[in-house]
Design a protein around this motif. Structure first.
Motif, PDB file in Angstrom:
ATOM      1  N   ILE A 139       0.865  -1.180   0.000  1.00 13.51           N
ATOM      2  CA  ILE A 139       0.000   0.000   0.000  1.00 13.51           C
ATOM      3  C   ILE A 139       0.903   1.233   0.000  1.00 13.51           C
ATOM      4  O   ILE A 139       1.849   1.302   0.791  1.00 13.51           O
ATOM      5  N   GLU A 140       0.591   2.184  -0.879  1.00  8.44           N
ATOM      6  CA  GLU A 140       1.367   3.414  -0.919  1.00  8.44           C
ATOM      7  C   GLU A 140       0.438   4.613  -1.046  1.00  8.44           C
ATOM      8  O   GLU A 140      -0.378   4.658  -1.960  1.00  8.44           O
ATOM      9  N   PRO A 141       0.544   5.568  -0.129  1.00  7.78           N
ATOM     10  CA  PRO A 141      -0.206   6.807  -0.303  1.00  7.78           C
ATOM     11  C   PRO A 141       0.305   7.529  -1.553  1.00  7.78           C
ATOM     12  O   PRO A 141       1.519   7.652  -1.746  1.00  7.78           O
ATOM     13  N   VAL A 142      -0.597   7.973  -2.406  1.00  5.75           N
ATOM     14  CA  VAL A 142      -0.209   8.644  -3.637  1.00  5.75           C
ATOM     15  C   VAL A 142       0.652   9.871  -3.326  1.00  5.75           C
ATOM     16  O   VAL A 142       1.631  10.149  -4.021  1.00  5.75           O
ATOM     17  N   ALA A 143       0.356  10.567  -2.257  1.00  9.79           N
ATOM     18  CA  ALA A 143       1.122  11.770  -1.890  1.00  9.79           C
ATOM     19  C   ALA A 143       2.583  11.454  -1.590  1.00  9.79           C
ATOM     20  O   ALA A 143       3.447  12.326  -1.708  1.00  9.79           O
ATOM     21  N   ASP A 144       2.893  10.216  -1.203  1.00  8.55           N
ATOM     22  CA  ASP A 144       4.262   9.833  -0.870  1.00  8.55           C
ATOM     23  C   ASP A 144       5.023   9.237  -2.052  1.00  8.55           C
ATOM     24  O   ASP A 144       6.208   8.931  -1.933  1.00  8.55           O
ATOM     25  N   ALA A 145       4.368   9.069  -3.176  1.00  6.84           N
ATOM     26  CA  ALA A 145       4.971   8.365  -4.304  1.00  6.84           C
ATOM     27  C   ALA A 145       6.272   9.008  -4.774  1.00  6.84           C
ATOM     28  O   ALA A 145       7.257   8.311  -5.019  1.00  6.84           O
ATOM     29  N   ALA A 146       6.310  10.306  -4.895  1.00  4.28           N
ATOM     30  CA  ALA A 146       7.521  10.975  -5.397  1.00  4.28           C
ATOM     31  C   ALA A 146       8.721  10.692  -4.494  1.00  4.28           C
ATOM     32  O   ALA A 146       9.816  10.407  -4.987  1.00  4.28           O
ATOM     33  N   SER A 147       8.538  10.748  -3.192  1.00  4.37           N
ATOM     34  CA  SER A 147       9.668  10.487  -2.286  1.00  4.37           C
ATOM     35  C   SER A 147      10.094   9.022  -2.337  1.00  4.37           C
ATOM     36  O   SER A 147      11.262   8.710  -2.147  1.00  4.37           O
ATOM     37  N   HIS A 148       9.173   8.123  -2.630  1.00  3.72           N
ATOM     38  CA  HIS A 148       9.520   6.706  -2.713  1.00  3.72           C
ATOM     39  C   HIS A 148      10.273   6.378  -3.998  1.00  3.72           C
ATOM     40  O   HIS A 148      10.932   5.340  -4.074  1.00  3.72           O
ATOM     41  N   LEU A 149      10.174   7.237  -4.986  1.00  3.53           N
ATOM     42  CA  LEU A 149      10.882   7.002  -6.238  1.00  3.53           C
ATOM     43  C   LEU A 149      12.357   7.369  -6.142  1.00  3.53           C
ATOM     44  O   LEU A 149      13.129   7.075  -7.051  1.00  3.53           O
ATOM     45  N   THR A 150      12.769   7.990  -5.056  1.00  4.58           N
ATOM     46  CA  THR A 150      14.174   8.396  -4.916  1.00  4.58           C
ATOM     47  C   THR A 150      14.846   7.733  -3.717  1.00  4.58           C
ATOM     48  O   THR A 150      15.845   8.230  -3.221  1.00  4.58           O
ATOM     49  N   TRP A 151      14.361   6.617  -3.271  1.00  2.00           N
ATOM     50  CA  TRP A 151      14.909   5.939  -2.087  1.00  2.00           C
ATOM     51  C   TRP A 151      16.379   5.610  -2.249  1.00  2.00           C
ATOM     52  O   TRP A 151      17.152   5.662  -1.298  1.00  2.00           O
ATOM     53  N   TRP A 152      16.810   5.274  -3.457  1.00  2.00           N
ATOM     54  CA  TRP A 152      18.196   4.858  -3.677  1.00  2.00           C
ATOM     55  C   TRP A 152      19.178   6.011  -3.497  1.00  2.00           C
ATOM     56  O   TRP A 152      20.343   5.799  -3.246  1.00  2.00           O
ATOM     57  N   GLN A 153      18.707   7.244  -3.582  1.00  5.72           N
ATOM     58  CA  GLN A 153      19.589   8.388  -3.360  1.00  5.72           C
ATOM     59  C   GLN A 153      20.016   8.478  -1.901  1.00  5.72           C
ATOM     60  O   GLN A 153      21.041   9.057  -1.590  1.00  5.72           O
ATOM     61  N   LEU A 154      19.234   7.910  -1.010  1.00  2.00           N
ATOM     62  CA  LEU A 154      19.558   7.928   0.421  1.00  2.00           C
ATOM     63  C   LEU A 154      20.667   6.938   0.763  1.00  2.00           C
ATOM     64  O   LEU A 154      21.293   7.041   1.810  1.00  2.00           O
TER      65      LEU A 154
END
Length: 132
Positions: A115-130
């Protein structure tokens, strides 16, 4: 029975289960579609058949007015994948859900859910940068 028939039958079982769940507001119609040793997998923990049914039933009451849009319903052999977009009632978050279900002998034996909140999608697309 051919794999094509099995795939179509499994897809139909999941379509009917979702429709029954949303129209009745009860897990009563879903329960007979789950095997006795059903396991529901989530990233945080697994649950048994009775635990999962109880959690779904508890969620149905406050989510009775949610809108569910099936974006994809795919089936291959004994697996069905359902991708939905859900708008929660009373201004709750819009979420995207991916369910993967494995069936055997016409019953759901395992399910995985993300389950993913749509509002959080952009931040989840850059997880590898962390990770750097």
């Amino acid at each position: 029975m051919t794999i094509e028939n099995l795939t179509t039958d499994n897809k139909t079982i999941i379509q009917q289960a979702l429709a029954g769940l949303l129209t009745s507001g009860s897990t009563e119609g879903l329960e007979p579609l789950l095997s006795r040793d059903f396991v529901h997998h989530r990233p945080d923990r697994d649950s048994t058949r009775s635990e999962w049914l109880a959690s779904i039933q508890a969620a149905l009451v406050p989510l009775a007015d949610q809108q569910v849009e099936v974006l994809h319903l795919l089936a291959d052999d004994d697996h069905v994948v359902m991708h939905t977009r859900r708008r929660l009632p009373d201004g709750g978050p819009e979420i995207v859900v991916v369910d993967i279900l494995r069936l055997a002998d016409g019953l759901v034996v395992e399910a995985w859910e993300t389950i993913e909140p749509v509002a959080d999608a952009a931040s989840h697309l850059t997880w590898w940068q962390l990770v750097r």
